[in-house]
Design an enzyme around this catalytic site. Structure first.
Site, mmCIF file in Angstrom:
data_model
loop_
_atom_site.group_PDB
_atom_site.id
_atom_site.type_symbol
_atom_site.label_atom_id
_atom_site.label_comp_id
_atom_site.label_asym_id
_atom_site.label_seq_id
_atom_site.Cartn_x
_atom_site.Cartn_y
_atom_site.Cartn_z
ATOM 1 N N SER A 102 -85.327 100.901 -61.601
ATOM 2 C CA SER A 102 -84.485 102.046 -62.060
ATOM 3 C C SER A 102 -82.999 101.741 -62.074
ATOM 4 O O SER A 102 -82.309 102.366 -62.584
ATOM 5 C CB SER A 102 -84.773 103.392 -61.169
ATOM 6 N N SER A 128 -76.722 102.616 -43.769
ATOM 7 C CA SER A 128 -75.192 102.659 -44.048
ATOM 8 C C SER A 128 -74.188 103.155 -43.112
ATOM 9 O O SER A 128 -74.762 103.928 -42.511
ATOM 10 C CB SER A 128 -75.197 103.683 -45.350
ATOM 11 N N THR A 178 -72.497 105.281 -43.626
ATOM 12 C CA THR A 178 -72.296 106.743 -43.836
ATOM 13 C C THR A 178 -72.777 107.700 -43.066
ATOM 14 O O THR A 178 -72.729 108.929 -42.867
ATOM 15 C CB THR A 178 -72.847 107.087 -45.429
ATOM 16 N N TYR A 213 -77.163 111.942 -50.011
ATOM 17 C CA TYR A 213 -77.523 110.698 -49.850
ATOM 18 C C TYR A 213 -77.438 110.156 -48.429
ATOM 19 O O TYR A 213 -78.312 109.707 -47.930
ATOM 20 C CB TYR A 213 -76.509 109.905 -50.726
ATOM 21 N N LYS A 263 -80.204 108.711 -45.383
ATOM 22 C CA LYS A 263 -80.369 107.374 -44.607
ATOM 23 C C LYS A 263 -80.368 108.025 -43.313
ATOM 24 O O LYS A 263 -81.241 107.413 -42.320
ATOM 25 C CB LYS A 263 -78.858 106.735 -44.685
HETATM 26 P P1 NAD Z 1 -79.377 98.874 -55.952
HETATM 27 O O1 NAD Z 1 -79.098 100.271 -56.795
HETATM 28 O O2 NAD Z 1 -78.441 97.529 -56.760
HETATM 29 O O3 NAD Z 1 -80.746 98.335 -55.401
HETATM 30 C C1 NAD Z 1 -81.710 99.173 -55.251
HETATM 31 C C2 NAD Z 1 -83.128 98.729 -56.062
HETATM 32 O O4 NAD Z 1 -84.159 99.627 -55.724
HETATM 33 C C3 NAD Z 1 -82.787 98.865 -57.566
HETATM 34 O O5 NAD Z 1 -83.095 97.600 -58.133
HETATM 35 C C4 NAD Z 1 -83.814 99.719 -57.875
HETATM 36 O O6 NAD Z 1 -84.206 99.521 -59.356
HETATM 37 C C5 NAD Z 1 -84.848 99.904 -56.745
HETATM 38 N N1 NAD Z 1 -85.310 100.980 -56.633
HETATM 39 C C6 NAD Z 1 -85.037 102.199 -56.218
HETATM 40 N N2 NAD Z 1 -85.956 103.274 -56.100
HETATM 41 C C7 NAD Z 1 -87.080 102.609 -56.204
HETATM 42 C C8 NAD Z 1 -88.424 102.920 -55.921
HETATM 43 N N3 NAD Z 1 -88.892 104.186 -55.764
HETATM 44 N N4 NAD Z 1 -89.473 101.886 -56.152
HETATM 45 C C9 NAD Z 1 -88.934 100.610 -56.511
HETATM 46 N N5 NAD Z 1 -87.794 100.423 -56.664
HETATM 47 C C10 NAD Z 1 -86.693 101.249 -56.601
HETATM 48 O O7 NAD Z 1 -78.289 99.056 -54.496
HETATM 49 P P2 NAD Z 1 -78.019 98.109 -53.471
HETATM 50 O O8 NAD Z 1 -76.440 98.179 -53.643
HETATM 51 O O9 NAD Z 1 -78.630 96.848 -53.635
HETATM 52 O O10 NAD Z 1 -78.329 98.897 -52.080
HETATM 53 C C11 NAD Z 1 -79.559 98.508 -51.438
HETATM 54 C C12 NAD Z 1 -79.937 99.310 -50.481
HETATM 55 O O11 NAD Z 1 -78.992 99.342 -49.571
HETATM 56 C C13 NAD Z 1 -80.033 100.709 -51.162
HETATM 57 O O12 NAD Z 1 -81.087 101.530 -50.013
HETATM 58 C C14 NAD Z 1 -78.609 101.463 -50.564
HETATM 59 O O13 NAD Z 1 -78.716 102.925 -50.407
HETATM 60 C C15 NAD Z 1 -78.181 100.641 -49.289
HETATM 61 N N6 NAD Z 1 -76.708 100.725 -49.051
HETATM 62 C C16 NAD Z 1 -75.986 100.041 -50.096
HETATM 63 C C17 NAD Z 1 -74.703 100.137 -50.045
HETATM 64 C C18 NAD Z 1 -73.890 99.826 -51.072
HETATM 65 O O14 NAD Z 1 -72.669 100.040 -50.945
HETATM 66 N N7 NAD Z 1 -74.354 98.838 -52.082
HETATM 67 C C19 NAD Z 1 -74.248 100.554 -48.678
HETATM 68 C C20 NAD Z 1 -74.911 101.010 -47.715
HETATM 69 C C21 NAD Z 1 -76.380 101.098 -47.833
HETATM 70 C C1 UD1 Z 2 -68.958 104.367 -50.346
HETATM 71 C C2 UD1 Z 2 -69.921 105.554 -50.514
HETATM 72 C C3 UD1 Z 2 -70.502 105.674 -49.052
HETATM 73 C C4 UD1 Z 2 -71.054 104.243 -48.803
HETATM 74 C C5 UD1 Z 2 -69.978 103.455 -48.544
HETATM 75 C C6 UD1 Z 2 -70.556 101.967 -48.492
HETATM 76 C C7 UD1 Z 2 -69.145 107.456 -51.968
HETATM 77 C C8 UD1 Z 2 -68.363 108.536 -52.167
HETATM 78 N N1 UD1 Z 2 -68.968 106.948 -50.705
HETATM 79 O O1 UD1 Z 2 -67.995 104.868 -49.475
HETATM 80 O O2 UD1 Z 2 -71.886 106.717 -48.937
HETATM 81 O O3 UD1 Z 2 -71.550 104.437 -47.603
HETATM 82 O O4 UD1 Z 2 -69.311 103.358 -49.983
HETATM 83 O O5 UD1 Z 2 -71.205 101.213 -49.210
HETATM 84 O O6 UD1 Z 2 -69.419 106.609 -52.980
HETATM 85 N N2 UD1 Z 2 -60.971 104.551 -54.120
HETATM 86 C C9 UD1 Z 2 -60.075 104.464 -55.173
HETATM 87 N N3 UD1 Z 2 -60.235 104.610 -56.472
HETATM 88 C C10 UD1 Z 2 -61.459 104.445 -56.855
HETATM 89 C C11 UD1 Z 2 -62.605 104.282 -55.948
HETATM 90 C C12 UD1 Z 2 -62.440 104.493 -54.405
HETATM 91 O O7 UD1 Z 2 -59.028 104.843 -54.542
HETATM 92 O O8 UD1 Z 2 -61.515 104.450 -58.222
HETATM 93 C C13 UD1 Z 2 -60.949 104.466 -52.743
HETATM 94 C C14 UD1 Z 2 -61.507 105.543 -51.719
HETATM 95 O O9 UD1 Z 2 -60.817 106.481 -51.727
HETATM 96 C C15 UD1 Z 2 -61.986 104.754 -50.712
HETATM 97 C C16 UD1 Z 2 -62.027 103.131 -50.959
HETATM 98 O O10 UD1 Z 2 -61.465 103.049 -52.202
HETATM 99 O O11 UD1 Z 2 -60.616 104.685 -49.649
HETATM 100 C C17 UD1 Z 2 -63.038 102.786 -50.991
HETATM 101 O O12 UD1 Z 2 -63.929 103.667 -51.789
HETATM 102 P P1 UD1 Z 2 -65.557 103.131 -52.106
HETATM 103 O O13 UD1 Z 2 -65.617 102.127 -52.637
HETATM 104 O O14 UD1 Z 2 -66.175 104.288 -52.944
HETATM 105 O O15 UD1 Z 2 -66.426 103.000 -50.703
HETATM 106 P P2 UD1 Z 2 -66.446 104.258 -49.620
HETATM 107 O O16 UD1 Z 2 -65.458 105.702 -49.830
HETATM 108 O O17 UD1 Z 2 -66.194 103.805 -48.191
#
Ligand code: NAD
Ligand code: UD1
Length: 336
Positions: free
Chosen positions: A34, A125, A127, A149, A153
């Site tokens: 997805s 996260s 968050t 979201y 978590k």
């Molecule tokens: P991503 O979207 O790149 O990876 C998630 C994967 O899960 C995707 O490949 C998607 O196809 C798959 N997926 C979603 N729903 C599914 C389902 N029901 N069944 C099977 N597959 C499914 O995201 P990511 O950045 O790799 O993040 C991985 C995890 O870490 C997520 O749970 C996300 O919420 C968490 N997380 C990510 C961040 C970030 O900034 N990237 C920060 C904090 C937490």
């Molecule tokens: C995001 C997620 C949060 C997640 C975290 C870690 C959102 C709203 N929140 O937060 O749920 O836990 O990542 O993965 O997506 N910024 C700009 N211009 C832009 C984009 C961002 O100035 O176009 C600034 C933001 O105001 C912030 C910083 O860059 O100060 C980081 O932003 P972002 O990458 O979205 O991460 P988080 O806000 O920390």
């Protein structure tokens, strides 16, 4: 050991698959594509020289998940990445987020119990922390999410905690990621969100390759050193390693119970720090303008990484320059 990665073709899951495989573990990936592409499977093979077993299934499909476990009765542990992760979309489509991000966990726990698989590492996260905490955030800081979201978590954390409490023979590790950026050094794996990115580094990368005109910096009147928001950016390759270390701690110690770890560097960088580092490392590619604050954003968010260092032996090693360089390299390779 055989490890199941749900969402293992996504940004963090794919890097973790590589890290686990390079350490000699067998990886099974379940992903419904997805938010990822099937090509990632081949890229993992190109990097590691090994094949991960792949199931294109939805984790919310209990029968499909049961079949996967039936065919892989020796799964030692699960790393549960699968889920939706876009904050704005979660506000617009809360039921879609609650359904996908919660049902997937229920299904996993049910099937794990049936097949006697007792170890789970969950992608949480930063968050989940209340915005009112003082920095740096330790794992016992107050919790409180402010969007659907984030609540998925937090609910998952509660579900896993309650589950482990009555099933003390299970090991549950919650990993609270701060801001993962960067890409694999091969340039084959990275983050490539669909549409206009919400997050900072993907947006910067699209400006750098000319797909977007300029970066809007959301506010320069925060209570920070230069007025722009401060976050704890961590290289995805470092982050991936922390998952392997979690699994290996369970293997080594036999039983670790319920654990929560922040995964960050402990250093906060401002938006301007990131833009300046990116331009210095990659050439002067990113123009920016100061725009209005984004609703819900806070001044600063950074981790205390001490507990993960003490208990997992995890310390982020890669620099901000490496994060900027590898992110751009991947974006160039994937230019539309
Ligand atoms: P991503 O979207 O790149 O990876 C998630 C994967 O899960 C995707 O490949 C998607 O196809 C798959 N997926 C979603 N729903 C599914 C389902 N029901 N069944 C099977 N597959 C499914 O995201 P990511 O950045 O790799 O993040 C991985 C995890 O870490 C997520 O749970 C996300 O919420 C968490 N997380 C990510 C961040 C970030 O900034 N990237 C920060 C904090 C937490
Ligand atoms: C995001 C997620 C949060 C997640 C975290 C870690 C959102 C709203 N929140 O937060 O749920 O836990 O990542 O993965 O997506 N910024 C700009 N211009 C832009 C984009 C961002 O100035 O176009 C600034 C933001 O105001 C912030 C910083 O860059 O100060 C980081 O932003 P972002 O990458 O979205 O991460 P988080 O806000 O920390």
């Amino acid at each position: 050991m055989k490890i199941l990665l749900t969402g293992g073709l996504g940004f963090i899951g794919s890097h973790t698959a590589v890290d686990l495989m390079e350490r000699g573990h067998d990886v099974v990936i379940a992903d419904n594509l997805s938010n990822s592409k099937i090509e990632v499977l081949d890229k993992i093979k190109q990097i590691t020289g090994k094949e991960a077993k792949f199931y294109q299934i939805d984790i919310c499909d209990l029968d499909a998940l049961d079949k996967l476990f039936e065919e892989n009765k020796d799964i030692f542990g699960v790393i549960h990445f699968a889920g939706y992760k876009a904050v704005g979309e979660s506000v617009a489509k809360p039921l879609m987020y609650y359904e996908n991000n919660l049902i997937s966990t229920f299904n996993l726990l049910k099937v794990m119990q049936k097949y006697n698989c007792k170890n789970i590492v969950f992608s949480s996260s930063a968050t989940v922390y209340s915005p009112k905490n003082v920095m740096p955030l330790t794992e016992d800081a107050d919790l409180g999410a402010s969007n659907p979201y984030g609540r998925t978590k937090l609910f998952n954390e509660h579900i896993l905690r309650d589950f482990q409490f009555v099933n003390p023979d299970y090991d549950v590790v919650l990993l609270r990621y701060f801001n993962p950026i960067g890409a694999h050094e091969s340039g084959l794996l990275g983050e490539d969100p669909n549409g206009i990115p919400n997050n900072l580094m993907p947006y910067i990368c699209k400006v750098a390759v000319g797909e977007l005109d300029h970066l809007n910096i959301f506010g320069n009147d925060y209570k920070t050193k230069d007025g722009t928001g401060v976050r704890d950016y961590i290289h995805v390759v470092d982050l991936a390693r922390a998952h392997s270390l979690s699994i290996e701690k369970i293997i080594r110690e036999g039983r670790i119970g319920f654990k929560v770890y922040n995964l960050g560097t402990g250093t906060g960088y401002s938006v301007l720090d990131i833009v300046n580092a990116f331009n210095r490392v990659n050439g002067d590619l990113v123009k920016y303008e100061i725009a209005a604050r984004r609703p819900g954003d806070i001044d600063e968010c950074y981790a205390s990484p001490k507990l993960a260092e003490e208990e997992l032996g995890f310390k982020a090693e890669k620099t901000l320059d490496e994060m900027c360089k590898s992110s751009y390299q991947y974006q160039k390779n994937n230019k539309k």
